[in-house]
Structure formats: structure tokens, C-alpha cells
Write an enzyme that holds these catalytic residues in place. Structure first.
Site, PDB file in Angstrom:
ATOM      1  N   ARG A 201       0.865  -1.172   0.000  1.00 55.63           N
ATOM      2  CA  ARG A 201       0.000   0.000   0.000  1.00 55.63           C
ATOM      3  C   ARG A 201       0.906   1.229   0.000  1.00 55.63           C
ATOM      4  O   ARG A 201       2.064   1.163   0.440  1.00 55.63           O
ATOM      5  CB  ARG A 201      -0.904   0.021   1.233  1.00 55.63           C
ATOM      6  CG  ARG A 201      -1.828  -1.192   1.356  1.00 55.63           C
ATOM      7  CD  ARG A 201      -2.645  -1.105   2.635  1.00 55.63           C
ATOM      8  NE  ARG A 201      -3.582  -2.232   2.764  1.00 55.63           N
ATOM      9  CZ  ARG A 201      -3.336  -3.337   3.442  1.00 55.63           C
ATOM     10  NH1 ARG A 201      -2.161  -3.486   4.037  1.00 55.63           N
ATOM     11  NH2 ARG A 201      -4.236  -4.305   3.516  1.00 55.63           N
ATOM     12  N   LYS A 226      -2.013  -1.861   7.917  1.00 59.80           N
ATOM     13  CA  LYS A 226      -3.452  -1.753   8.151  1.00 59.80           C
ATOM     14  C   LYS A 226      -3.907  -2.838   9.127  1.00 59.80           C
ATOM     15  O   LYS A 226      -3.569  -4.006   8.981  1.00 59.80           O
ATOM     16  CB  LYS A 226      -4.195  -1.896   6.819  1.00 59.80           C
ATOM     17  CG  LYS A 226      -5.688  -1.618   6.905  1.00 59.80           C
ATOM     18  CD  LYS A 226      -6.314  -1.648   5.527  1.00 59.80           C
ATOM     19  CE  LYS A 226      -7.799  -1.342   5.593  1.00 59.80           C
ATOM     20  NZ  LYS A 226      -8.438  -1.369   4.250  1.00 59.80           N
ATOM     21  N   HIS A 291      -2.629   2.022  -6.122  1.00 55.87           N
ATOM     22  CA  HIS A 291      -3.227   0.769  -5.661  1.00 55.87           C
ATOM     23  C   HIS A 291      -3.405  -0.218  -6.809  1.00 55.87           C
ATOM     24  O   HIS A 291      -3.505  -1.430  -6.567  1.00 55.87           O
ATOM     25  CB  HIS A 291      -4.564   1.044  -4.976  1.00 55.87           C
ATOM     26  CG  HIS A 291      -4.826   0.150  -3.797  1.00 55.87           C
ATOM     27  ND1 HIS A 291      -4.076   0.190  -2.638  1.00 55.87           N
ATOM     28  CD2 HIS A 291      -5.736  -0.835  -3.611  1.00 55.87           C
ATOM     29  CE1 HIS A 291      -4.525  -0.724  -1.793  1.00 55.87           C
ATOM     30  NE2 HIS A 291      -5.524  -1.359  -2.349  1.00 55.87           N
ATOM     31  N   ARG A 294      -0.642  -2.689  -6.701  1.00 53.88           N
ATOM     32  CA  ARG A 294      -0.859  -3.739  -5.693  1.00 53.88           C
ATOM     33  C   ARG A 294      -1.832  -4.788  -6.221  1.00 53.88           C
ATOM     34  O   ARG A 294      -1.599  -5.989  -6.075  1.00 53.88           O
ATOM     35  CB  ARG A 294      -1.384  -3.094  -4.411  1.00 53.88           C
ATOM     36  CG  ARG A 294      -1.760  -4.064  -3.292  1.00 53.88           C
ATOM     37  CD  ARG A 294      -2.099  -3.265  -2.043  1.00 53.88           C
ATOM     38  NE  ARG A 294      -2.960  -3.987  -1.113  1.00 53.88           N
ATOM     39  CZ  ARG A 294      -2.513  -4.761  -0.131  1.00 53.88           C
ATOM     40  NH1 ARG A 294      -1.225  -4.949   0.026  1.00 53.88           N
ATOM     41  NH2 ARG A 294      -3.371  -5.360   0.685  1.00 53.88           N
ATOM     42  N   HIS A 317      -4.326  -9.472   4.166  1.00 56.54           N
ATOM     43  CA  HIS A 317      -5.787  -9.488   4.267  1.00 56.54           C
ATOM     44  C   HIS A 317      -6.234 -10.296   5.482  1.00 56.54           C
ATOM     45  O   HIS A 317      -5.699 -11.377   5.739  1.00 56.54           O
ATOM     46  CB  HIS A 317      -6.412 -10.117   3.010  1.00 56.54           C
ATOM     47  CG  HIS A 317      -6.322  -9.239   1.803  1.00 56.54           C
ATOM     48  ND1 HIS A 317      -6.473  -9.713   0.519  1.00 56.54           N
ATOM     49  CD2 HIS A 317      -6.097  -7.902   1.675  1.00 56.54           C
ATOM     50  CE1 HIS A 317      -6.348  -8.716  -0.333  1.00 56.54           C
ATOM     51  NE2 HIS A 317      -6.125  -7.614   0.349  1.00 56.54           N
ATOM     52  N   TYR A 326      -9.553 -11.620  -6.587  1.00 57.01           N
ATOM     53  CA  TYR A 326      -8.577 -11.632  -7.682  1.00 57.01           C
ATOM     54  C   TYR A 326      -8.800 -12.808  -8.636  1.00 57.01           C
ATOM     55  O   TYR A 326      -8.309 -12.779  -9.760  1.00 57.01           O
ATOM     56  CB  TYR A 326      -7.149 -11.643  -7.126  1.00 57.01           C
ATOM     57  CG  TYR A 326      -6.815 -10.372  -6.379  1.00 57.01           C
ATOM     58  CD1 TYR A 326      -6.682  -9.161  -7.058  1.00 57.01           C
ATOM     59  CD2 TYR A 326      -6.683 -10.366  -4.995  1.00 57.01           C
ATOM     60  CE1 TYR A 326      -6.407  -7.987  -6.378  1.00 57.01           C
ATOM     61  CE2 TYR A 326      -6.410  -9.198  -4.311  1.00 57.01           C
ATOM     62  CZ  TYR A 326      -6.273  -8.013  -5.006  1.00 57.01           C
ATOM     63  OH  TYR A 326      -6.015  -6.849  -4.325  1.00 57.01           O
TER      64      TYR A 326
END
Length: 344
Positions: A201, A226, A291, A294, A317, A326
């Protein structure tokens, strides 16, 4: 200085003044706002004072009741005591402020679930604000009312908007290669390359310090990302060589990538400009953001046969469902499907 939006009076009319340091890209964005004007006397860009513009630019305006201010400050103290990140504190605080401002003439303890529905319909939907903004409001309200006492709100009845099924934007490997090779400046090239090669990120890249690069184990340590989680990602040998060349030339002191002031991290808006300049050089007209790199990293890993569980760990995640999206943009399997049109 980041952009600040405040209510101003200009020629007897209420306007939203946009205050920021001179920046060509920001000026270009402001010019695209319908009704935007430059005031020579006030030395400020200003736009129409509309509900949508207030929400979009998070206008600083004193519209809370005295009780609302007290509730907002108490909520902010609660968030900080629970060690929420400052970005989350600001997001939740702004969301709650928007809601409490809407009902500034109503005692907070009298607010009901019907008021939340009215706010959603008369403010968010009417002004065509995004689903993500509505979700921020819901998150803030649920946390706020669940931690306060004596309210007429049923937390379980505050509903979320139906989630949009938006696929992540992905670039082809050729497009990524062209973008990463666009800059001759090794600092700019290294920053963009590290984002793609490690699936970082923007904030994670800018928070990196030289000690986070472990050249012996060929890994990068991502600290306090995050969700306040640490994780490690593999470091490409090609990137390591690029980093060494960059380090010898720039010799950063604290952060791996520093701005014009030593010891201060590189500015995120400047990094976005680096990407825009690369896109312009290669003639890529897509609205590419950092992004996207990424997303492309994750998709290309999947197409190379990497297990989803590993991709989930590499991206940081919490849920595998986030990573599974994805599979919907990977073209490896789709390209093997033969169209019936070919048999005609």
C-alpha cells in the site's frame, strides 16, 4: 499543508474555500469542480456551497450543537484510548460529525433508527454520495452508539448498504513494465517498483525504514500496517540491487524514502505525481492509481500459480474472501476458453 475546506463569504455569498499550498495537480482537480473560481482578493480557490461539496471536501464548519461537540470529543477520546489509528479516528470522527450536524437541532439521546434511515435517504442518497462513504457512516454510528448509554438506537437495526461488486483494476505485465521503466530518476523508479514487486500500500511504502530491508533473508518487514499488523514479503533480487544503487546515491537517514527534508517521509501526494508523470511518459491514458500496482501484483501472482492462501498473507488481508476477488480478474483460465464464435 494538506487541503482544508472552510466556509467563506465571497461577495455576499456562502462559498467553500479550498486552502492548500500551490500545487499544479490540485489546482487542475479544483478547476474540474463545477462552479470553481479563483478569488484574487482572498487569494483562494472557492467552489459552490452545496451539501455534496461539503461532504466531498469534508468542510470544516461549526454546525454542531454544544451537546454534539461534547459527544464528538468523547467519542474521539474513546477511539484513541482503544488505540485506533489516527486515520481511523479521523474517518470515524468526520463521519459522526456529519451525522450529528444533520441532527444538530435534535437532542442526541432522542435520535432513533428512523433518523438513520432518513439521513441515508435525504443526505447520502440525495447527494449521490458513495457506498463506501455510507459504510463509513454506518461503522462510525454502530461503534458510537454501542459504546454510549441511554440512547434509543438499536445497533442491530442499523443496516449497511448493499455491497457493490466492483472488480479491482489490473494492468498487464507489459503495462506494468512500461510504467516502472518510464522514469530515469532512480528514486522514482525504485519507489514504484517496490510497490509492485512487494504488493505494498502507498502508506506502507512511505513508512519503510532501511532496517526493514533484510538483504540476508531477502525479505521486507512491513511494520504496523493496516489493522496494526506486521507481515513479511519476499524481496526480489532485482529490487535489492535497485535499492542498493538508490541507497548509495541518496543515503536516507530515517525513512527509506524521504522528501526534501531529511528525516521526513516522502509525501504521498508527491508519490502520486511520480506515477502520473510515468503514465504521461508512456502514453497510458487509464486512470491508474498506486493501488492498481498492488492489485496487479496479486493478480499476476495468482496467474503464476501462487496459492491464494499465500497471496492473502502477502497482502495482509484478514479474510480470504477479500483475496478471492482476484480470481475474478485473472485471465489465465478465461483465456483458455474457446469462444463458440470460432467454430462458425
Amino acid at each position: 499543508m494538506p487541503l482544508e475546506a472552510k466556509l467563506i463569504r465571497h461577495r455576499g455569498e456562502s462559498r467553500i474555500g479550498l486552502f492548500f499550498e500551490k500545487n499544479a495537480s490540485l489546482i487542475a482537480c479544483v478547476k474540474k469542480v463545477e462552479g470553481s473560481k479563483w478569488s484574487q482578493s482572498l487569494k483562494v480557490w472557492h467552489i459552490p456551497d452545496t451539501t455534496a461539496n461539503r461532504a466531498r471536501f469534508k468542510v470544516i464548519v461549526n454546525e454542531l450543537s454544544p451537546e454534539g461537540y461534547i459527544q464528538l470529543e468523547q467519542f474521539q477520546r474513546y477511539l484513541r484510548s482503544k488505540r485506533y489509528s489516527e486515520s481511523t479516528v479521523k474517518t470515524y470522527r468526520d463521519a459522526l460529525k456529519s451525522f450529528l450536524s444533520y441532527y444538530r437541532d435534535k437532542p442526541v439521546y432522542e435520535v432513533t433508527n428512523d433518523d438513520v434511515i432518513i439521513y441515508n435517504n435525504e443526505f447520502i442518497l440525495k447527494n449521490k454520495l458513495s457506498v463506501s462513504y455510507q459504510n463509513q457512516i454506518v461503522n462510525a454510528l454502530k461503534l458510537y452508539f454501542s459504546t454510549q448509554c441511554g440512547f434509543k438506537i438499536n445497533i442491530n437495526q442499523i443496516h449497511r448498504p448493499k455491497r457493490e461488486k466492483v472488480l479491482p483494476n489490473v494492468l498487464s505485465k507489459e503495462e506494468v513494465k512500461n510504467i516502472l521503466e518510464a522514469h530515469s530518476n532512480i528514486k522514482h523508479k525504485t519507489m514504484l517498483s517496490l510497490i509492485y514487486s512487494c504488493g505494498l500500500r502507498c502508506g506502507e511504502l512511505l513508512a519503510l525504514k532501511p532496517v526493514h530491508i533484510d538483504s540476508n533473508r531477502n525479505i521486507v518487514l512491513i511494520k504496523n500496517s493496516k489493522g496494526k499488523k506486521d507481515r513479511i514479503v519476499p524481496l526480489s533480487p532485482k529490487i535489492l540491487e535497485m535499492l542498493r544503487a538508490y541507497y548509495r546515491l541518496y543515503k536516507p537517514t530515517i525513512y527509506l524514502f524521504e522528501g526534501q527534508t531529511a528525516g521526513r517521509p516522502y509525501d504521498d501526494r508527491s508519490l502520486q505525481q511520480v506515477l502520473k508523470q510515468a503514465l504521461k511518459k508512456v502514453g497510458n491514458a487509464k486512470p491508474v492509481t498506486l493501488h492498481w500496482l498492488r492489485h496487479s501484483y496479486a493478480t499476476h501472482l495468482l496467474e503464476n500459480g501462487t496459492d491464494l492462501r499465500y497471496i492473502q498473507e502477502l497482502l495482509g488481508h484478514n479474510s480470504s474472501k477479500t483475496t478471492e476477488i482476484y480470481t475474478h480478474v485473472s485471465t489465465k483460465s478465461i483465456q483458455q476458453i474457446k469462444s463458440p464464435f470460432d467454430d462458425l
